[in-house]
Design a protein around this motif. Structure first.
Motif, short mmCIF file in Angstrom:
data_model
loop_
_atom_site.label_atom_id
_atom_site.label_comp_id
_atom_site.label_asym_id
_atom_site.label_seq_id
_atom_site.Cartn_x
_atom_site.Cartn_y
_atom_site.Cartn_z
N CYS A 54 -7.92 -62.34 -32.63
CA CYS A 54 -8.72 -63.17 -31.73
C CYS A 54 -8.15 -64.58 -31.67
O CYS A 54 -7.94 -65.22 -32.71
CB CYS A 54 -10.17 -63.20 -32.21
SG CYS A 54 -11.24 -64.22 -31.17
N SER B 179 -15.34 -63.61 -28.16
CA SER B 179 -14.29 -64.10 -27.28
C SER B 179 -13.51 -62.93 -26.67
O SER B 179 -13.29 -61.91 -27.32
CB SER B 179 -13.33 -64.99 -28.07
OG SER B 179 -12.19 -65.32 -27.28
N CYS C 215 -16.78 -63.08 -32.78
CA CYS C 215 -17.26 -64.27 -32.05
C CYS C 215 -17.56 -64.02 -30.58
O CYS C 215 -18.09 -64.90 -29.91
CB CYS C 215 -16.23 -65.40 -32.19
SG CYS C 215 -14.72 -65.16 -31.22
N GLY D 69 -9.85 -66.96 -30.44
CA GLY D 69 -10.99 -67.85 -30.59
C GLY D 69 -11.31 -68.15 -32.04
O GLY D 69 -11.41 -69.31 -32.44
N ASN E 128 -10.43 -63.58 -25.69
CA ASN E 128 -9.07 -64.09 -25.88
C ASN E 128 -8.41 -63.33 -27.04
O ASN E 128 -8.24 -63.86 -28.13
CB ASN E 128 -9.11 -65.60 -26.16
CG ASN E 128 -7.74 -66.20 -26.31
OD1 ASN E 128 -6.74 -65.62 -25.89
ND2 ASN E 128 -7.67 -67.37 -26.92
#
Length: 131
Positions: A28, A47, A45, A30, A49
């Protein structure tokens, strides 16, 4: 990063990488969490990304079982849970060692082998063992 609208799903990306002889897991962007099984969003989290990284391939057997089959059906095989050094857990098998010698705590290294369906799969070998 996974393209949520137009690209292949993360499972397809993982399988395509294995077919090319590449073993990668997600990380990740994030929160920095390592992720396996491939996902669209980070379970830590949330995310989207997510990128792909090459793990060390080193891990430790967490647990194992032996599936008993008659020899004419292919014989016995092992199923293991391996904790990679990155902190993710994978289900696989250990090759290159007798099933009875596989114990929790055994240090292993990832390799790309063949799965039961003939497709590329991540398998493990004992560290220092030859195959």
């Amino acid at each position: 990063m996974t393209d949520l609208k137009n690209g292949p799903g993360p499972d397809a990306v993982f399988a395509a990488k294995l077919a090319e002889g590449v073993f990668e897991i997600q990380k990740c962007g994030g929160c920095g969490a390592y992720i396996f099984h491939p996902r669209v969003i980070c379970p830590t989290c949330g995310s989207a990304n997510l990128g792909w990284i090459t793990p060390t391939g080193h891990g430790t057997v967490y647990a194992r079982t032996i599936v008993r089959r008659k020899p004419e059906r292919g014989g016995d095989y092992n199923v293991v849970l391996v904790d990679l050094d990155e902190g993710v857990r994978m289900m696989s098998r250990v090759d290159g060692i007798a099933n009875e010698e596989i114990v929790a705590g055994l240090k292993v290294t990832a390799a790309i082998g063949e799965g039961a369906d003939g497709e590329p799969a991540v398998v493990f070998r004992p560290e220092g063992g030859a195959l």
